[in-house]
Scaffold this motif. Structure first.
Motif, PDB file in Angstrom:
ATOM      1  N   GLU A  29       0.819  -1.131  -0.161  1.00 12.51           N
ATOM      2  CA  GLU A  29      -0.054   0.042  -0.005  1.00 12.51           C
ATOM      3  C   GLU A  29       0.368   1.521  -0.029  1.00 12.51           C
ATOM      4  O   GLU A  29       0.586   2.076  -0.649  1.00 12.51           O
ATOM      5  N   PRO A  30       1.355   1.660   0.467  1.00 12.59           N
ATOM      6  CA  PRO A  30       2.470   2.427   0.694  1.00 12.59           C
ATOM      7  C   PRO A  30       3.365   2.680  -0.868  1.00 12.59           C
ATOM      8  O   PRO A  30       3.855   3.550  -1.085  1.00 12.59           O
ATOM      9  N   PRO A  57      -2.186  -4.068  -8.397  1.00 11.51           N
ATOM     10  CA  PRO A  57      -2.839  -2.766  -8.144  1.00 11.51           C
ATOM     11  C   PRO A  57      -2.594  -0.923  -8.206  1.00 11.51           C
ATOM     12  O   PRO A  57      -3.794  -0.487  -8.371  1.00 11.51           O
ATOM     13  N   LEU A  58      -1.521  -0.526  -8.685  1.00  8.57           N
ATOM     14  CA  LEU A  58      -1.153   0.663  -9.427  1.00  8.57           C
ATOM     15  C   LEU A  58      -2.819   1.189 -10.691  1.00  8.57           C
ATOM     16  O   LEU A  58      -2.871   1.858 -10.419  1.00  8.57           O
ATOM     17  N   ALA A  59      -2.122  -0.063 -11.874  1.00  9.80           N
ATOM     18  CA  ALA A  59      -2.737   0.035 -12.356  1.00  9.80           C
ATOM     19  C   ALA A  59      -4.853   0.474 -11.838  1.00  9.80           C
ATOM     20  O   ALA A  59      -5.740   1.049 -12.736  1.00  9.80           O
ATOM     21  N   GLU A  60      -4.836  -0.681 -11.037  1.00 14.07           N
ATOM     22  CA  GLU A  60      -6.261  -0.632 -10.059  1.00 14.07           C
ATOM     23  C   GLU A  60      -7.280   0.545  -9.686  1.00 14.07           C
ATOM     24  O   GLU A  60      -8.034   1.487  -9.383  1.00 14.07           O
ATOM     25  N   ARG A  61      -5.891   1.752  -9.304  1.00 16.32           N
ATOM     26  CA  ARG A  61      -5.860   2.968  -9.053  1.00 16.32           C
ATOM     27  C   ARG A  61      -6.220   3.358  -9.998  1.00 16.32           C
ATOM     28  O   ARG A  61      -6.409   5.031  -9.307  1.00 16.32           O
ATOM     29  N   GLY A  62      -6.129   3.833 -11.518  1.00 14.34           N
ATOM     30  CA  GLY A  62      -6.235   4.222 -12.251  1.00 14.34           C
ATOM     31  C   GLY A  62      -5.183   4.672 -13.432  1.00 14.34           C
ATOM     32  O   GLY A  62      -4.817   5.764 -13.969  1.00 14.34           O
ATOM     33  N   GLU A 219      16.309  13.895  -6.591  1.00 15.71           N
ATOM     34  CA  GLU A 219      15.303  14.774  -5.539  1.00 15.71           C
ATOM     35  C   GLU A 219      15.124  14.526  -3.947  1.00 15.71           C
ATOM     36  O   GLU A 219      15.271  14.995  -3.335  1.00 15.71           O
ATOM     37  N   SER A 220      14.958  13.506  -3.770  1.00 10.88           N
ATOM     38  CA  SER A 220      14.927  12.353  -2.687  1.00 10.88           C
ATOM     39  C   SER A 220      15.671  11.028  -2.457  1.00 10.88           C
ATOM     40  O   SER A 220      15.414  10.663  -3.399  1.00 10.88           O
ATOM     41  N   ARG A 221      15.623  11.058  -1.128  1.00  7.25           N
ATOM     42  CA  ARG A 221      15.908   9.535  -0.054  1.00  7.25           C
ATOM     43  C   ARG A 221      15.090   9.497   0.885  1.00  7.25           C
ATOM     44  O   ARG A 221      15.688  10.229   1.942  1.00  7.25           O
ATOM     45  N   HIS A 222      14.807   8.499   0.782  1.00 10.02           N
ATOM     46  CA  HIS A 222      14.170   7.863   2.179  1.00 10.02           C
ATOM     47  C   HIS A 222      14.324   6.606   2.522  1.00 10.02           C
ATOM     48  O   HIS A 222      15.101   5.913   1.416  1.00 10.02           O
ATOM     49  N   ALA A 223      14.309   6.342   3.705  1.00 10.25           N
ATOM     50  CA  ALA A 223      14.671   5.244   3.879  1.00 10.25           C
ATOM     51  C   ALA A 223      13.358   3.557   3.477  1.00 10.25           C
ATOM     52  O   ALA A 223      14.054   1.994   3.916  1.00 10.25           O
ATOM     53  N   ASP A 224      12.255   4.525   3.462  1.00  9.48           N
ATOM     54  CA  ASP A 224      11.183   3.270   2.637  1.00  9.48           C
ATOM     55  C   ASP A 224      10.400   3.798   1.622  1.00  9.48           C
ATOM     56  O   ASP A 224      10.544   5.123   1.588  1.00  9.48           O
ATOM     57  N   TRP A 225       8.805   3.627   1.274  1.00  9.43           N
ATOM     58  CA  TRP A 225       7.812   4.690   0.855  1.00  9.43           C
ATOM     59  C   TRP A 225       7.372   5.124   1.389  1.00  9.43           C
ATOM     60  O   TRP A 225       7.047   5.659   1.019  1.00  9.43           O
ATOM     61  N   SER A 226       7.023   5.177   2.332  1.00  6.23           N
ATOM     62  CA  SER A 226       6.013   6.005   3.858  1.00  6.23           C
ATOM     63  C   SER A 226       6.859   7.003   3.658  1.00  6.23           C
ATOM     64  O   SER A 226       6.608   8.164   4.448  1.00  6.23           O
ATOM     65  N   SER A 236      18.344  -0.280   3.121  1.00  3.82           N
ATOM     66  CA  SER A 236      17.007   0.229   2.374  1.00  3.82           C
ATOM     67  C   SER A 236      17.003   1.573   1.803  1.00  3.82           C
ATOM     68  O   SER A 236      17.086   2.810   2.752  1.00  3.82           O
ATOM     69  N   HIS A 237      16.649   2.249   0.927  1.00  2.00           N
ATOM     70  CA  HIS A 237      16.136   3.210   0.724  1.00  2.00           C
ATOM     71  C   HIS A 237      15.286   3.324  -1.249  1.00  2.00           C
ATOM     72  O   HIS A 237      15.199   3.148  -1.546  1.00  2.00           O
ATOM     73  N   VAL A 238      14.439   4.336  -1.088  1.00  2.00           N
ATOM     74  CA  VAL A 238      13.945   4.430  -1.887  1.00  2.00           C
ATOM     75  C   VAL A 238      14.112   5.779  -2.970  1.00  2.00           C
ATOM     76  O   VAL A 238      14.413   7.133  -1.796  1.00  2.00           O
TER      77      VAL A 238
END
Length: 245
Positions: A29-30, A57-62, A219-226, A236-238
């Protein structure tokens, strides 16, 4: 083994674990929410789309989603969920294959860029992502941080995970930045099943340089999708890279 040999019919049939692991709602979900926001109303392209864990699930969101995938058996599993009209897929290498059209988002999740086993192939993947993007578009990569701090001097392997019926052992070639993950599944008897996957690990700074070579800026780096902060202790990183407008 070559990647097309690893991701064969048997592996593809066992890949999905609905509701658990990387298919669990708390993981998916995140991921889908963040990616949907980054499309900015445009089209998304998933490199190494696999069985559609994220794309469906991404396609299911349109969000209009396309994919590139090396393994026909993985695509066959995806086709059991959605047809080619819903999520079109080009069969080919994520470092070179071209999908029709232009996209506002290209993404590569769950450490998959490390399946490319040379630095040159990984740089080519960045450049291929850039070719698919409209000006101002972004390339998102989810990747683990190399765990060399857990590797004692003189040792070539670490135990990554121990669970009932499962053992993960990673063997390292630090000269060539290679690691082979050995996934061992076993029951109560003496028999065990081994699945091995080779990777070339990438430090975040090296990944940023690959992005620069392809015309991206971090542009950005975070430790997770949230959106948790990325620190020296993050496993890990996103990372979100964007092309100039």
């Amino acid at each position: 083994m070559a990647q097309h040999e690893i991701w064969d019919v048997d592996t593809a049939a066992r890949y999905d674990t609905p509701g658990t692991g990387m298919f669990s709602p708390e993981v998916l979900e995140p991921t889908v929410q963040r990616l949907a926001g980054l499309t900015a109303g445009g089209r998304a392209l998933e490199l190494a789309i696999g069985t559609g864990r994220v794309a469906v699930p991404l396609a299911e969101r349109g969000v209009p989603v396309s994919g590139i995938e090396l393994s026909q058996p993985m695509v066959d599993q995806l086709r059991a969920k959605v047809d080619a009209g819903t999520i079109p897929v080009v069969l080919g290498d994520m470092a070179s294959a071209r999908a029709p059209g232009e996209f506002t988002l290209v993404y590569l999740v769950f450490n998959t860029i490390s399946n490319l086993l040379t630095q040159a192939e990984q740089v080519a993947c960045f450049r291929n992502a850039a070719r698919h993007l409209s000006p101002g578009g972004c390339f998102v990569i989810e990747l683990w941080v190399p765990e060399l701090r857990t590797l004692p001097p003189g040792q070539r392997a670490t135990v990554g995970q121990v669970e009932p019926g499962y053992l993960l052992l990673d063997t390292y070639d630090v000269l060539n930045q290679r690691v082979v993950s050995h996934h061992v599944h076993f029951g109560d008897g003496t028999a065990a099943e081994l699945f091995r996957s080779p990777h070339r690990y990438i430090w975040p700074a090296e990944l940023d340089l690959m992005a620069q070579l392809a015309g991206f800026e971090l542009e950005s780096r975070h430790a997770d999708w949230s959106g948790a902060d990325f620190t020296a202790e993050s496993g890990s990183h996103v990372s979100v890279y964007r092309l100039p407008r």
